[in-house]
Design an enzyme around this catalytic site. Structure first.
Site, PDB file in Angstrom:
ATOM      1  N   HIS A 126      10.627 -41.110  -9.418  1.00 22.91           N
ATOM      2  CA  HIS A 126      10.237 -39.742  -9.780  1.00 22.91           C
ATOM      3  C   HIS A 126      10.040 -39.544 -11.278  1.00 22.91           C
ATOM      4  CE1 HIS A 126      10.614 -38.432  -5.649  1.00 22.91           C
ATOM      5  NE2 HIS A 126      11.606 -39.308  -5.591  1.00 22.91           N
ATOM      6  N   LYS A 182       3.615 -41.711  -6.008  1.00 24.08           N
ATOM      7  CA  LYS A 182       3.989 -40.378  -6.512  1.00 24.08           C
ATOM      8  C   LYS A 182       3.066 -40.053  -7.689  1.00 24.08           C
ATOM      9  CE  LYS A 182       8.550 -41.430  -4.653  1.00 24.08           C
ATOM     10  NZ  LYS A 182       8.219 -41.181  -3.259  1.00 24.08           N
ATOM     11  N   GLU A 212      18.979 -44.000  -9.895  1.00 23.71           N
ATOM     12  CA  GLU A 212      17.605 -43.507 -10.036  1.00 23.71           C
ATOM     13  C   GLU A 212      17.526 -42.859 -11.405  1.00 23.71           C
ATOM     14  OE1 GLU A 212      16.666 -41.020  -6.635  1.00 23.71           O
ATOM     15  OE2 GLU A 212      17.506 -42.539  -5.314  1.00 23.71           O
ATOM     16  N   ASP A 256      15.676 -47.094 -10.392  1.00 24.47           N
ATOM     17  CA  ASP A 256      14.571 -46.658  -9.547  1.00 24.47           C
ATOM     18  C   ASP A 256      13.885 -45.496 -10.262  1.00 24.47           C
ATOM     19  OD1 ASP A 256      12.961 -45.468  -7.649  1.00 24.47           O
ATOM     20  OD2 ASP A 256      14.355 -45.803  -5.993  1.00 24.47           O
ATOM     21  N   HIS A 314      18.664 -43.650  -3.097  1.00 25.75           N
ATOM     22  CA  HIS A 314      17.731 -43.462  -1.981  1.00 25.75           C
ATOM     23  C   HIS A 314      18.078 -44.327  -0.757  1.00 25.75           C
ATOM     24  CE1 HIS A 314      13.593 -43.660  -0.142  1.00 25.75           C
ATOM     25  NE2 HIS A 314      13.675 -42.372  -0.440  1.00 25.75           N
ATOM     26  N   ASN A 330       4.788 -35.167  -4.202  1.00 30.19           N
ATOM     27  CA  ASN A 330       5.228 -35.898  -5.406  1.00 30.19           C
ATOM     28  C   ASN A 330       4.007 -36.320  -6.231  1.00 30.19           C
ATOM     29  OD1 ASN A 330       7.922 -35.845  -4.456  1.00 30.19           O
ATOM     30  ND2 ASN A 330       7.445 -37.550  -3.092  1.00 30.19           N
ATOM     31  N   SER A 343      15.584 -37.396  -6.669  1.00 29.44           N
ATOM     32  CA  SER A 343      14.521 -36.708  -5.947  1.00 29.44           C
ATOM     33  C   SER A 343      14.947 -35.389  -5.314  1.00 29.44           C
ATOM     34  CB  SER A 343      14.048 -37.677  -4.866  1.00 29.44           C
ATOM     35  OG  SER A 343      13.398 -37.028  -3.848  1.00 29.44           O
TER      36      SER A 343
END
Ligand SMILES: Cc1ncc(COP(=O)(O)O)c(C=O)c1O
Length: 385
Positions: free
Chosen positions: A207, A237, A175, A204, A129, A42, A179
């Site tokens: 990413h 990440k 998110e 979140d 997650h 990541n 991911s």
């Protein structure tokens, strides 16, 4: 032979059995040395091993930044680097306040275990997650999931809860970029649902931070300012370091400091990590070239994927759905044998029957290496068909 067995005791037969059962189902994991071309990290901006951040670490050490904090933030562990990072992160992400945690996982645990209160409802996307789930399990609020990326389903669930007498605060958790799917949340639609009910939107950005937003502030930056937004930016990440930055209302940040057990009863992150993350935020803000290089590779990968007949959502994460666990594992191993570090993602990380390869694109590979990966993938799949 294990130490216990050599002393004539039975060792850990139940653990052994459980691990064997995982093996039979193609789900046993093992740590592997890092090898092959990076199609699995990541490290989205290529900062993790960069000279830029190494230099920042050296400069921080030279100006006397400590490697360890020596205690909890609420005791002796509160270092000036933590405080400076939080101020700079709040300014960068456009939030009124921020809190630095040791990683994103404890960040989510802190958020969901301590902010939603008894009588509240947390509505979360079905694919959030594991760290959000763990936090929710420790918390006191009621929880419900809604179908992945379906803001209408979130609205319906919220209205039904109100109609059934729910009077507390609602929290909507998602998110910004998933991911394992590589797809993007409908943030504007979710913000509209939150605005209708006065709910808190918890995003979140693990990413998305660094790669999305005008300066890399993530996808929630610039959302309807009337919505109460709480965001989590992980530092491990795209930012190339370690930690998790929770950004939001000062009252919520203060509540975390006072109520999040994994913040209170834990040694504060290394001040050196905080110093390096201050440098990473500056680099992300001031060097658009980092993002441009990443996006050039991502665009190239999508072109190569399309030529190879693989679908994707236009992000840096390209999942190749396989379905069967053992098949996904065999495919990943065949790619690894050709020098591509691609990993198979299996349940429980993804839902049963949706094992996949997760290809992530970073500046750590060249365009030729991206082409070679997709050519080999097509080749191996054809041979297996
Ligand atoms: C969506 C999401 N949130 C949180 C985390 C946890 O962050 P960290 O790796 O910093 O603990 C991850 C890690 O993979 C993640 O993918």
């Amino acid at each position: 032979m294990s130490a216990a067995a050599s002393r004539g005791r039975p060792g850990f037969p139940r653990h052994a059995e459980a691990l064997e059962a995982l093996g039979v189902r193609g789900r046993r994991r093992a740590l592997m040395p890092r090898a092959g071309r990076d199609f699995s990290s990541n490290d989205y901006l290529g900062l993790a091993s960069s000279e830029l951040l190494r230099a920042a670490a050296r400069a921080a050490l030279d100006r006397g930044v400590a490697t360890g904090s020596g205690g909890s933030r609420l005791l002796r562990g509160n270092d000036a680097e933590h405080v400076a990072l939080e101020e700079e992160a709040a300014a960068f992400f456009g939030a009124p306040a921020a809190l630095y945690m040791g990683a994103g996982f404890p960040g989510n645990v802190a958020i969901f275990s301590s902010l939603p209160m008894q009588g509240d409802l947390v509505l979360h996307d079905a694919l959030v997650h594991a760290s959000a789930h763990d936090g929710l399990r420790l918390g006191r609020a009621e929880t419900q999931s809604f179908a992945h990326n379906d803001a209408d389903a979130a609205r319906d669930a919220l209205r039904s809860w109100r109609a059934a007498g729910g009077t507390g605060r609602a929290w909507i958790a998602c998110e910004s970029l998933y991911s394992m799917e590589g797809d993007l949340a409908p943030l504007d639609d979710l913000a509209a649902v939150a605005a209708e009910d006065g709910a808190v939107l918890v995003v979140d950005e693990a990413h998305a931070t660094g790669l999305y937003g005008v300066q890399g502030q993530g996808r929630a930056h610039g959302l309807d300012p009337s919505v109460d937004l709480l965001s989590l930016h992980t530092c491990g990440k795209a930012l190339g370091g370690a930690g998790g930055l929770i950004c939001g209302d000062p009252m919520l940040i203060d509540t975390l400091i006072n109520r999040a057990r994994n913040f209170i009863f834990s040694t504060a992150p290394s001040p050196l990590d905080a110093a390096v993350m201050r440098a990473a935020l500056r680099l992300v803000a001031e060097r658009p070239k980092l993002r441009e290089a990443a996006w050039r590779n991502i665009a190239h990968a999508h072109e190569a994927a399309r030529r190879g007949g693989f679908g994707a959502f236009g992000t840096q994460i390209l999942p190749v759905l396989i379905g069967d666990d053992a098949e996904a594992l065999a495919l990943a191993q065949a790619l690894q044998a050709r020098g591509h570090d691609v990993r198979a993602i299996r349940p429980p990380t993804v839902p049963r029957g949706t094992a996949r390869l997760r290809v992530s694109i970073t500046p750590n590979v060249s365009k030729d290496e991206i082409d070679a990966l997709f050519a080999d993938l097509a080749d191996i799949r054809k041979a297996a068909a």
